[in-house]
Design a protein around this motif. Structure first.
Motif, PDB file in Angstrom:
ATOM      1  N   TRP A  74       0.829  -1.199   0.000  1.00 39.36           N
ATOM      2  CA  TRP A  74       0.000   0.000   0.000  1.00 39.36           C
ATOM      3  C   TRP A  74       0.867   1.254   0.000  1.00 39.36           C
ATOM      4  O   TRP A  74       1.968   1.269   0.540  1.00 39.36           O
ATOM      5  CB  TRP A  74      -0.897   0.016   1.242  1.00 39.36           C
ATOM      6  N   GLU A  75       0.320   2.308  -0.595  1.00 45.13           N
ATOM      7  CA  GLU A  75       0.956   3.618  -0.538  1.00 45.13           C
ATOM      8  C   GLU A  75      -0.097   4.661  -0.205  1.00 45.13           C
ATOM      9  O   GLU A  75      -1.263   4.554  -0.612  1.00 45.13           O
ATOM     10  CB  GLU A  75       1.627   3.974  -1.872  1.00 45.13           C
ATOM     11  N   ILE A  76       0.300   5.678   0.564  1.00 46.84           N
ATOM     12  CA  ILE A  76      -0.615   6.776   0.872  1.00 46.84           C
ATOM     13  C   ILE A  76      -0.758   7.669  -0.353  1.00 46.84           C
ATOM     14  O   ILE A  76       0.241   8.072  -0.949  1.00 46.84           O
ATOM     15  CB  ILE A  76      -0.106   7.599   2.063  1.00 46.84           C
ATOM     16  N   VAL A  77      -2.001   7.970  -0.744  1.00 46.62           N
ATOM     17  CA  VAL A  77      -2.234   8.836  -1.900  1.00 46.62           C
ATOM     18  C   VAL A  77      -2.990  10.105  -1.537  1.00 46.62           C
ATOM     19  O   VAL A  77      -3.025  11.050  -2.325  1.00 46.62           O
ATOM     20  CB  VAL A  77      -2.993   8.090  -3.023  1.00 46.62           C
ATOM     21  N   ASN A  78      -3.588  10.155  -0.332  1.00 44.54           N
ATOM     22  CA  ASN A  78      -4.366  11.348   0.011  1.00 44.54           C
ATOM     23  C   ASN A  78      -4.817  11.256   1.470  1.00 44.54           C
ATOM     24  O   ASN A  78      -4.574  10.260   2.150  1.00 44.54           O
ATOM     25  CB  ASN A  78      -5.587  11.470  -0.912  1.00 44.54           C
ATOM     26  N   TYR A  79      -5.473  12.319   1.913  1.00 48.25           N
ATOM     27  CA  TYR A  79      -6.153  12.360   3.202  1.00 48.25           C
ATOM     28  C   TYR A  79      -7.539  12.946   2.986  1.00 48.25           C
ATOM     29  O   TYR A  79      -7.761  13.746   2.068  1.00 48.25           O
ATOM     30  CB  TYR A  79      -5.389  13.224   4.206  1.00 48.25           C
ATOM     31  N   ALA A  80      -8.478  12.570   3.844  1.00 46.83           N
ATOM     32  CA  ALA A  80      -9.842  13.077   3.706  1.00 46.83           C
ATOM     33  C   ALA A  80      -9.957  14.539   4.112  1.00 46.83           C
ATOM     34  O   ALA A  80     -10.785  15.275   3.580  1.00 46.83           O
ATOM     35  CB  ALA A  80     -10.812  12.232   4.523  1.00 46.83           C
ATOM     36  N   TYR A  81      -9.128  14.971   5.084  1.00 47.32           N
ATOM     37  CA  TYR A  81      -9.196  16.374   5.507  1.00 47.32           C
ATOM     38  C   TYR A  81      -7.818  16.870   5.922  1.00 47.32           C
ATOM     39  O   TYR A  81      -6.938  16.098   6.303  1.00 47.32           O
ATOM     40  CB  TYR A  81     -10.194  16.563   6.656  1.00 47.32           C
ATOM     41  N   ASP A  82      -7.650  18.192   5.847  1.00 42.44           N
ATOM     42  CA  ASP A  82      -6.437  18.829   6.362  1.00 42.44           C
ATOM     43  C   ASP A  82      -6.526  19.009   7.877  1.00 42.44           C
ATOM     44  O   ASP A  82      -5.585  18.692   8.601  1.00 42.44           O
ATOM     45  CB  ASP A  82      -6.209  20.178   5.680  1.00 42.44           C
ATOM     46  N   THR A  83      -7.637  19.550   8.338  1.00 41.43           N
ATOM     47  CA  THR A  83      -7.884  19.645   9.777  1.00 41.43           C
ATOM     48  C   THR A  83      -9.327  19.238  10.040  1.00 41.43           C
ATOM     49  O   THR A  83     -10.235  19.592   9.278  1.00 41.43           O
ATOM     50  CB  THR A  83      -7.640  21.069  10.313  1.00 41.43           C
ATOM     51  N   LEU A  84      -9.529  18.522  11.114  1.00 43.89           N
ATOM     52  CA  LEU A  84     -10.861  18.026  11.458  1.00 43.89           C
ATOM     53  C   LEU A  84     -11.766  19.153  11.935  1.00 43.89           C
ATOM     54  O   LEU A  84     -12.918  19.270  11.530  1.00 43.89           O
ATOM     55  CB  LEU A  84     -10.732  16.959  12.550  1.00 43.89           C
ATOM     56  N   ALA A  85     -11.246  19.973  12.828  1.00 48.25           N
ATOM     57  CA  ALA A  85     -11.980  21.108  13.400  1.00 48.25           C
ATOM     58  C   ALA A  85     -10.945  22.061  13.969  1.00 48.25           C
ATOM     59  O   ALA A  85      -9.747  21.770  13.976  1.00 48.25           O
ATOM     60  CB  ALA A  85     -12.958  20.636  14.475  1.00 48.25           C
ATOM     61  N   ASN A  86     -11.415  23.207  14.436  1.00 50.84           N
ATOM     62  CA  ASN A  86     -10.502  24.214  14.973  1.00 50.84           C
ATOM     63  C   ASN A  86     -10.962  24.602  16.374  1.00 50.84           C
ATOM     64  O   ASN A  86     -11.814  25.465  16.552  1.00 50.84           O
ATOM     65  CB  ASN A  86     -10.472  25.437  14.051  1.00 50.84           C
ATOM     66  N   ASN A  87     -10.407  23.906  17.370  1.00 46.69           N
ATOM     67  CA  ASN A  87     -10.766  24.212  18.746  1.00 46.69           C
ATOM     68  C   ASN A  87      -9.529  24.074  19.631  1.00 46.69           C
ATOM     69  O   ASN A  87      -8.454  23.694  19.160  1.00 46.69           O
ATOM     70  CB  ASN A  87     -11.923  23.325  19.229  1.00 46.69           C
ATOM     71  N   GLU A  88      -9.666  24.403  20.904  1.00 43.63           N
ATOM     72  CA  GLU A  88      -8.504  24.415  21.804  1.00 43.63           C
ATOM     73  C   GLU A  88      -7.827  23.055  21.894  1.00 43.63           C
ATOM     74  O   GLU A  88      -6.599  22.962  21.936  1.00 43.63           O
ATOM     75  CB  GLU A  88      -8.924  24.885  23.199  1.00 43.63           C
ATOM     76  N   LEU A 333       5.302  18.969   1.870  1.00 45.53           N
ATOM     77  CA  LEU A 333       5.677  17.798   2.638  1.00 45.53           C
ATOM     78  C   LEU A 333       5.221  16.516   1.950  1.00 45.53           C
ATOM     79  O   LEU A 333       4.171  16.483   1.290  1.00 45.53           O
ATOM     80  CB  LEU A 333       5.058  17.864   4.033  1.00 45.53           C
ATOM     81  N   ALA A 334       5.994  15.455   2.114  1.00 44.40           N
ATOM     82  CA  ALA A 334       5.597  14.141   1.616  1.00 44.40           C
ATOM     83  C   ALA A 334       4.340  13.682   2.349  1.00 44.40           C
ATOM     84  O   ALA A 334       4.078  14.073   3.499  1.00 44.40           O
ATOM     85  CB  ALA A 334       6.732  13.147   1.829  1.00 44.40           C
ATOM     86  N   LEU A 335       3.543  12.833   1.680  1.00 43.66           N
ATOM     87  CA  LEU A 335       2.271  12.403   2.249  1.00 43.66           C
ATOM     88  C   LEU A 335       2.424  11.576   3.523  1.00 43.66           C
ATOM     89  O   LEU A 335       1.478  11.447   4.302  1.00 43.66           O
ATOM     90  CB  LEU A 335       1.490  11.593   1.210  1.00 43.66           C
ATOM     91  N   ALA A 336       3.600  11.025   3.754  1.00 42.26           N
ATOM     92  CA  ALA A 336       3.800  10.229   4.969  1.00 42.26           C
ATOM     93  C   ALA A 336       3.761  11.080   6.238  1.00 42.26           C
ATOM     94  O   ALA A 336       3.530  10.558   7.330  1.00 42.26           O
ATOM     95  CB  ALA A 336       5.130   9.489   4.891  1.00 42.26           C
ATOM     96  N   TRP A 337       3.986  12.392   6.107  1.00 41.75           N
ATOM     97  CA  TRP A 337       4.052  13.265   7.282  1.00 41.75           C
ATOM     98  C   TRP A 337       2.657  13.618   7.793  1.00 41.75           C
ATOM     99  O   TRP A 337       1.749  13.900   7.010  1.00 41.75           O
ATOM    100  CB  TRP A 337       4.772  14.560   6.948  1.00 41.75           C
ATOM    101  N   ARG A 378       5.053   7.371  11.278  1.00 40.35           N
ATOM    102  CA  ARG A 378       4.930   6.138  12.056  1.00 40.35           C
ATOM    103  C   ARG A 378       6.292   5.491  12.320  1.00 40.35           C
ATOM    104  O   ARG A 378       7.168   5.514  11.460  1.00 40.35           O
ATOM    105  CB  ARG A 378       4.070   5.118  11.306  1.00 40.35           C
ATOM    106  N   THR A 379       6.433   4.904  13.497  1.00 41.81           N
ATOM    107  CA  THR A 379       7.462   3.893  13.675  1.00 41.81           C
ATOM    108  C   THR A 379       6.952   2.619  13.009  1.00 41.81           C
ATOM    109  O   THR A 379       5.774   2.505  12.659  1.00 41.81           O
ATOM    110  CB  THR A 379       7.738   3.613  15.156  1.00 41.81           C
ATOM    111  N   PHE A 380       7.830   1.628  12.826  1.00 39.81           N
ATOM    112  CA  PHE A 380       7.391   0.385  12.189  1.00 39.81           C
ATOM    113  C   PHE A 380       8.280  -0.758  12.655  1.00 39.81           C
ATOM    114  O   PHE A 380       9.372  -0.564  13.197  1.00 39.81           O
ATOM    115  CB  PHE A 380       7.404   0.522  10.664  1.00 39.81           C
ATOM    116  N   GLY A 381       7.801  -1.976  12.449  1.00 36.19           N
ATOM    117  CA  GLY A 381       8.525  -3.164  12.877  1.00 36.19           C
ATOM    118  C   GLY A 381       8.994  -3.995  11.702  1.00 36.19           C
ATOM    119  O   GLY A 381       8.682  -3.688  10.547  1.00 36.19           O
TER     120      GLY A 381
END
Length: 526
Positions: A74-88, A333-337, A378-381
């Motif tokens: 598998w490879e990361i190709v996207n994310y559903a959102y940049d930020t979920l919400a904006n709160n404290e 930034l790379a998508l892994a970040w 992520r760390t990985f094993g």
């Protein structure tokens, strides 16, 4: 005749040797398919391409989308959102945080040429749906509504109606409005499977949750996990002829606690189940298993067990599709970040100094766990290592920066600026309170930092190093006994680049690169 016979023997031997060589060369996929934290998988297939979403909770961007052609790599190709919400909580302000919360188990769907992801969040107080016609490029349209529907599974039925199946213990169904903007006021809204975990045990430590729903050959199937007291995570499945029931259920899998995920078919008509396993401080790691249909029931695994070797003739790339080294030469930034919580985009840059990631301290913080703009992977094993080169010329008095193994019981190696002098430090929060275990004077502007992690057989130890020349590594401090903590972070350890101020703002550090490796310094690990 004797000569011909000898020649024939040689030809047969040569053929057998060649066949054995080819068989030896042929590699088959191994479990776990990804030795890294990828829990709560939801999966779809579009023609010959598979897509999978997963949980990353308080990280931003969130709900990673991964792509595969073989169900193994598998490879990361996207994310559903940049930020979920904006709160404290998501900004790590006023002592608040979203550790262990953020967004949880998602549901990935493809319907009428549109991709949908649903999730939910106690941090935002809402149920979230994201949709797009291009899952790899976006853009995503966000839809939110109340209330929070726990572990929901989005389902488009053949009659055009749209539902969410959700809940813990009792599994419920609600009908959504046509535009998905909320619950339909006069639609179906009821319990469909009371006490869904009861088919596994009358005495449960964890009631059924984690719903995933499919329709197959005219029947509806609801998959859940539950945890009998004194037992292990267990997969249960219920089926019905109508989406509202009545449902009958049975245990689908009980093996090493492998549970919660999706089932998926291949273009050739084969079926597989994808589930995660708790594996100590590396997190919840995915396993894949063959699946068959028997008398209308899904049968997971082989003789009730998840095989370690799969009849899929591909070699695992492991976590290399979801983690990456980075020289910070690109302007993005790379998508892994992922950022630890929402970033403050004013205080990080890939362009202020070409070829470097600059982190600037925009506020005062007490420790790395409350530091905004910590950049993670992520760390990985079974084992993994991360290293970086950091230029500390821009640090101010009271600043701390470096490389962290991030979880509630974190450890880091970095540089501290105090009374005009710089020191290499190793800090451990193994006892949940940060303690500076080593301090060594630093007389130069650049320093190499490294963390090695050993997850073999749940060893769960991390070692910390520094180097003054990039080749001769010196151990610093003490090994960290890593721990997967609940309810605090609720995820596997992350490598993170960080900088924070304890006295005054405006200081900065420049990271030259980030390198990952699947090798560690063995003599230390042993």
């Amino acid at each position: 005749m004797k000569t011909h016979y000898s020649t024939l023997i040689m030809l047969i031997a040569g053929f057998l040797w060649s066949s054995c060589s080819e068989a030896e060369k042929k590699q088959f996929a191994q479990n776990p398919v990804i030795f890294a934290d990828v829990p709560d998988m939801s999966m779809i297939r579009v023609d010959d391409t598979y897509y999978m979403s997963s949980t990353t909770m308080h990280m931003s961007p969130g709900v990673p989308i991964m792509k595969s052609k073989d169900l193994v790599n598998w490879e990361i190709v996207n994310y559903a959102y940049d930020t979920l919400a904006n709160n404290e909580a998501l900004r790590l302000e006023n002592g608040r945080n979203a550790y262990g919360r953020g967004s949880w188990a998602s549901s990935l769907r493809y319907h009428e040429d549109t991709f949908y992801i649903s999730t939910f969040s106690a941090t935002s107080g809402k149920t979230h749906i994201y949709k797009t016609t291009n899952i790899e490029k976006g853009p995503w349209e966000a839809i939110t509504f109340e209330p929070v529907l726990h572990d929901n599974s989005l389902f488009f039925d053949d009659d055009g109606k749209v539902y969410m199946i959700y809940g813990g213990g009792d599994i419920r169904i609600v009908e959504l409005k046509e535009d998905l903007s909320g619950i339909k006021p006069d639609g179906i809204n009821r319990v469909i499977i009371p006490d869904a975990g009861k088919v596994a045990s009358d005495n449960l430590m964890l009631h059924a949750e984690g719903s995933q729903v499919i329709k197959h050959n005219g029947k509806y199937y609801v998959f859940n996990i539950t945890w009998p007291r004194g037992g292990m995570r267990t997969v249960v499945v219920h089926r019905a002829d109508q989406i509202t029931g009545p449902y009958e259920g049975k245990v689908a899998l009980k093996d090493r606690g492998i549970a919660q995920g999706s089932i998926i078919d291949t273009p050739e008509g084969e079926w597989y189940a994808y589930m995660f396993r708790d594996y100590g401080s590396v997190g919840r790691i995915p396993y894949i298993m063959p699946m068959k249909w028997n008398d209308g029931w899904p049968v997971l695994g082989m003789d009730g067990k998840v095989p370690d070797t799969l009849d899929i003739p591909v070699k695992n790339i492991g976590a290399s599709g979801i983690v990456t080294s980075d020289d910070f030469e690109d302007d993005k930034l790379a998508l892994a970040w992922q950022w630890n919580h929402n970033p403050d985009n004013r205080y990080w840059s890939l362009t202020e100094r070409e070829g470097y990631l600059r982190l600037t301290n925009g506020r005062i913080d007490e420790n790395v766990e409350q530091t905004r703009n910590t950049l993670t992977q992520r760390t990985f094993g079974p084992v993994s290592s991360a290293s970086t080169l950091v230029d500390v010329q821009g640090m101010k008095d009271g600043d701390v920066a470096g490389l962290v193994a991030l979880q509630n019981r974190y450890g880091f190696v970095g540089v501290k600026m105090s009374n005009g002098s710089r020191s290499v430090v190793m800090v451990s929060a193994e006892t949940e309170e940060p303690v500076e275990l080593a301090t060594i004077p630093l007389e130069q502007d650049k320093i190499w930092l490294k963390i090695d992690c050993d997850f073999r057989n749940r060893t769960d130890k991390a070692w910390f190093y520094y180097s003054l020349n990039g080749s001769d590594w010196k151990k610093i401090g003490e090994p960290l006994q890593m721990a997967y903590t609940l309810p605090q972070h609720f995820m596997g350890y992350r490598f993170g680049l960080f900088s924070f101020a304890t006295k005054t703002t405006g200081g900065f550090v420049d990271f030259d690169h980030f390198k990952i490796s699947d090798e560690i310094i063995e003599e230390v690990a042993d």
